[in-house]
Design a protein around this motif. Structure first.
Motif, short mmCIF file in Angstrom:
data_model
loop_
_atom_site.label_atom_id
_atom_site.label_comp_id
_atom_site.label_asym_id
_atom_site.label_seq_id
_atom_site.Cartn_x
_atom_site.Cartn_y
_atom_site.Cartn_z
N SER A 11 39.22 54.60 44.86
CA SER A 11 39.55 53.77 43.44
C SER A 11 39.99 52.13 44.54
CB SER A 11 40.82 54.19 43.10
OG SER A 11 41.48 53.17 41.72
N TYR A 12 40.75 52.63 45.35
CA TYR A 12 41.00 50.86 45.90
C TYR A 12 39.81 50.40 46.28
CZ TYR A 12 43.20 47.97 49.39
OH TYR A 12 43.12 46.16 50.69
N ALA A 13 38.94 51.22 46.80
CA ALA A 13 37.69 50.05 47.78
C ALA A 13 36.53 49.90 46.10
CB ALA A 13 36.56 51.49 48.65
N VAL A 14 36.43 50.92 45.23
CA VAL A 14 36.00 49.92 44.41
C VAL A 14 36.26 48.93 43.44
CG1 VAL A 14 35.02 50.91 41.30
CG2 VAL A 14 35.37 52.59 43.72
N ALA A 15 38.12 48.92 43.04
CA ALA A 15 38.84 47.42 42.23
C ALA A 15 38.36 46.77 43.31
CB ALA A 15 39.88 48.39 42.08
N THR A 16 38.94 46.95 44.85
CA THR A 16 39.17 45.17 45.00
C THR A 16 37.39 44.69 45.77
OG1 THR A 16 38.61 46.64 46.89
CG2 THR A 16 40.89 45.75 46.91
N SER A 17 36.68 45.67 45.22
CA SER A 17 35.07 45.37 45.67
C SER A 17 34.59 44.63 44.58
CB SER A 17 34.01 46.60 45.87
OG SER A 17 33.01 46.08 46.28
N PHE A 18 34.21 45.12 42.87
CA PHE A 18 34.12 44.82 42.28
C PHE A 18 34.95 43.52 41.46
CE2 PHE A 18 33.64 45.67 37.26
CZ PHE A 18 32.49 45.62 36.95
N GLY A 19 36.73 43.98 42.01
CA GLY A 19 37.04 42.13 42.49
C GLY A 19 36.62 41.04 42.75
N ASP A 20 36.31 41.32 43.99
CA ASP A 20 35.84 40.18 45.26
C ASP A 20 34.59 39.45 44.44
OD1 ASP A 20 37.78 40.20 46.94
OD2 ASP A 20 36.93 41.54 48.25
N PHE A 70 33.12 40.00 40.93
CA PHE A 70 33.24 39.50 39.77
C PHE A 70 34.82 39.06 38.82
CE2 PHE A 70 30.57 43.14 40.22
CZ PHE A 70 29.11 42.74 40.02
N GLY A 71 34.79 38.62 39.78
CA GLY A 71 36.46 38.36 39.19
C GLY A 71 37.76 39.04 38.48
N VAL A 72 37.21 40.05 38.93
CA VAL A 72 38.05 41.23 37.60
C VAL A 72 38.83 41.82 38.80
CG1 VAL A 72 37.61 43.61 36.40
CG2 VAL A 72 35.72 42.54 36.05
N PRO A 73 40.37 41.44 37.86
CA PRO A 73 41.31 41.73 38.49
C PRO A 73 41.44 43.84 38.87
CG PRO A 73 41.94 40.32 36.65
CD PRO A 73 40.46 40.90 36.44
N VAL A 74 41.91 44.04 39.39
CA VAL A 74 41.69 45.72 40.20
C VAL A 74 42.86 46.55 38.89
CG1 VAL A 74 41.64 44.89 42.79
CG2 VAL A 74 44.61 44.96 40.82
N PHE A 75 44.02 45.87 38.56
CA PHE A 75 44.88 46.86 37.00
C PHE A 75 43.28 46.55 36.12
CE2 PHE A 75 46.26 46.69 33.47
CZ PHE A 75 47.78 47.77 33.33
N TYR A 76 42.66 46.34 35.97
CA TYR A 76 41.44 46.00 35.11
C TYR A 76 41.04 47.18 35.51
CZ TYR A 76 44.06 42.34 31.97
OH TYR A 76 45.04 41.95 31.56
N THR A 77 40.26 47.29 36.85
CA THR A 77 39.23 48.09 36.97
C THR A 77 39.79 49.11 37.17
OG1 THR A 77 38.01 46.44 38.10
CG2 THR A 77 37.30 48.13 38.75
N GLY A 78 41.53 49.72 37.63
CA GLY A 78 41.77 50.78 37.28
C GLY A 78 42.07 51.12 36.23
N ILE A 79 42.59 51.00 35.14
CA ILE A 79 42.68 51.41 33.84
C ILE A 79 40.82 52.06 33.27
CG2 ILE A 79 43.04 50.39 31.42
CD1 ILE A 79 45.71 50.67 33.74
N GLY A 80 40.51 51.05 33.73
CA GLY A 80 38.65 51.29 32.96
C GLY A 80 38.47 52.31 33.87
N LEU A 81 38.46 52.87 35.13
CA LEU A 81 38.28 53.45 35.86
C LEU A 81 39.16 54.99 35.40
CD1 LEU A 81 36.00 54.05 38.13
CD2 LEU A 81 38.11 54.26 39.76
N ALA A 82 40.22 54.78 35.41
CA ALA A 82 41.28 56.15 35.71
C ALA A 82 40.34 56.70 33.93
CB ALA A 82 42.07 55.32 35.35
N MET A 83 40.28 55.86 32.89
CA MET A 83 39.95 56.14 31.67
C MET A 83 38.18 57.30 31.87
SD MET A 83 40.97 53.31 29.16
CE MET A 83 40.36 53.50 27.62
N ILE A 84 37.60 56.55 32.15
CA ILE A 84 36.26 57.27 32.45
C ILE A 84 36.19 58.48 33.06
CG2 ILE A 84 33.81 57.44 33.27
CD1 ILE A 84 33.93 54.10 33.22
N VAL A 85 37.16 58.79 33.91
CA VAL A 85 37.56 59.59 34.76
C VAL A 85 37.89 60.25 34.15
CG1 VAL A 85 38.76 60.78 36.82
CG2 VAL A 85 37.14 58.55 37.49
N GLY A 86 38.98 60.83 33.29
CA GLY A 86 39.33 61.49 32.43
C GLY A 86 38.78 62.70 31.84
#
Length: 493
Positions: free
Chosen positions: A165-174, A176-192
């Protein structure tokens, strides 16, 4: 303490055991990963590989894709870059060796997982190292099976889920400029949404996701190779020469190249860890060795194809400079290298690839954790639902937290995980060879699709209920029941 344990496990113990099991089983099996390399494609091209049985078990092809979803992750992009940065180009050579030997190791562990799988009340299967330790090594070793299950839960279910999750969020943030918090929330929802549907829903997602992400990455890497085709021989020679110290020293020299190649190779393809057998065991196949052959191919896909693709993207670029290799590393090195080849969109492509690889691995890690819990309890649904909620929370937490200590801890627990599994494989190499020889003999008799007759292996404590053979396969078994089976001690080489 974590550094000390890592040095002991990865610098000495595991290298010796990986060599022992990988080379030992390669020789004892008469190079099974090469003998049956062509059969990998025949098994996968057969209609039976895609077929589910009457209980709706996963097909052999689904199990392959699910294991590839787990093997192919951040290690194929960031891990390869780290190996080159710290161990030099020679680390890739040793990664290849680990991959080739790992194909034999994967054959052994996945064949054993199929052999000792257990039938559940609902008609599904469960299996993996915990089961082949408990059934194959005997009841007095059940405590070791429990230890393995706990390590699997801690390492994959918890540690590596947060790390992916950390690797995905930080790479996506670098990218596209998406804050890691929002990437984490979106990823968690889909995984759930996926994990509450169980392993069958995860497998259906993998059927679509894995071919898209793997083929897409390979096609881009192929384009890079085509652009630099005249330099490929030079890069191959650089890798080989660096592996044996024939190039200027990078990082820690030959020792660092071997260590990083073995460590990152195992981290990427997981052969010897015992993680993939948890997935391999849930499929219906007519013979355990079938799944061993197929899972060998998943190691080939991971290490010899996808990891090599990343290595060549980096080494063919001007971004990588052996003299200053530590200036840039990890996923940033892969991103910069691909951007030099194809333009700035290459950075975004690597981020998207890492997102897909990491996402598929999170789903795979969840299943490994669920299988660990299942070893202790099969009926407490609240326990499984609690674990699913915990995974969703870990995905959110991991995306927003610096996980340096978690990574070091997961490396240690992964080392102990591999240690337990490799010891079990050494103990169970004779039963593994016995199953392989049954497969060999049927092939030699002209049987295109060998079938496993559990009654011929009752002395191995095989769960007969898990080997309810489909009607079209029963006729083949009846033809062989009149043929005596050698005692287990007479089947070794």
């Amino acid at each position: 303490m974590l550094d000390f344990l890592n040095d002991i496990l990865w610098g000495k113990v595991l290298i010796a055991l990986l060599i022992t099991v990988g080379i030992g089983f390669t020789l004892a099996s008469r190079f099974v990963q090469f003998r049956y390399f062509g059969r990998m494609f025949r098994i996968l091209s057969a209609s039976q590989a895609f077929k589910k049985d009457k209980h709706g078990h996963l097909s052999s092809f689904q199990a392959l894709l699910l294991s590839v979803a787990g093997r192919v992750g951040g290690g194929n992009i960031a891990g390869v870059a780290v190996a080159i940065t710290l161990g030099g180009p020679g680390a890739i050579f040793w990664m290849w060796i680990v991959g080739l030997m790992g194909m034999a190791t994967s054959f052994l562990e996945c064949t054993l997982a199929q052999t000792y799988k257990q039938a559940e009340p609902d008609g599904t299967y469960r299996g993996g190292p915990a089961h082949y330790i408990a059934r194959g090594m005997g009841s007095k070793w059940k405590w070791l099976a429990g230890v393995y299950s706990v390590l699997l839960l801690v390492t994959f279910g918890f540690g590596f889920t947060a790390l992916q999750s950390y690797a995905v969020a930080t790479s996506f943030g670098d990218a596209f400029g998406v804050p890691v918090f929002y990437t984490g929330i979106g990823l968690a929802m889909i995984v759930g949404l996926i994990i509450f549907g169980g392993v069958k829903r995860i497998a259906r997602v993998a059927e679509v996701l894995v071919p898209v992400m793997a083929l897409g990455y390979i096609l881009v890497a192929g384009f890079v190779l085509a652009l630099n085709i005249e330099r490929i021989p030079d890069v191959v020679m650089l890798i080989v020469n660096s592996a044996f110290g024939l190039e200027p020293v990078v990082g820690g020299g030959i020792g660092a190249a071997i260590l990083m190649g073995v460590k990152r190779g195992l981290f990427s393809n997981e052969a010897g860890l015992g993680s993939a057998p948890n997935v391999a065991a849930v499929a219906y196949v007519p013979h355990p060795a079938n799944q061993g052959v197929v899972q060998s191919f998943s190691v080939f896909i991971d290490t010899l194809i996808i990891c090599s693709a990343t290595a060549f993207i980096i080494l063919l670029s001007g971004v990588y400079d052996p003299a200053s290799a530590n200036d840039i590393g990890g996923v940033a090195l892969t991103q910069a290298a691909l951007a030099e080849h194809v333009g700035e969109w290459g950075r975004s492509f690597v981020s998207i690839a890492l997102l897909l690889f990491g996402f598929s691995t999170v789903l795979y890690n969840y299943y490994l954790g669920e299988n660990s819990i299942n070893f202790f309890s099969t009926e407490n649904q609240n326990l499984f639902n609690g674990f699913r909620v915990a995974i969703i929370g870990l995905v959110c937490w991991g995306a927003t937290t610096d996980l340096g200590t978690v990574f070091a801890f997961a490396d240690v627990t992964m080392g102990f995980l591999a240690l337990v599994n490799l010891i079990a494989l050494i103990v169970l190499i004779k039963p593994g060879l016995r199953i392989m020889r049954d497969f060999d003999e049927q092939i030699a008799d002209g049987i295109e699709q060998p079938v496993f007759d559990a009654s011929r292996f009752a002395d191995m404590n095989v769960d007969a209920a898990a080997w309810e053979i489909e009607p079209e396969d029963l006729e083949k078994i009846n033809q062989r029941r009149s043929t005596p089976v050698p005692a287990s001690g007479e089947t070794i080489l």
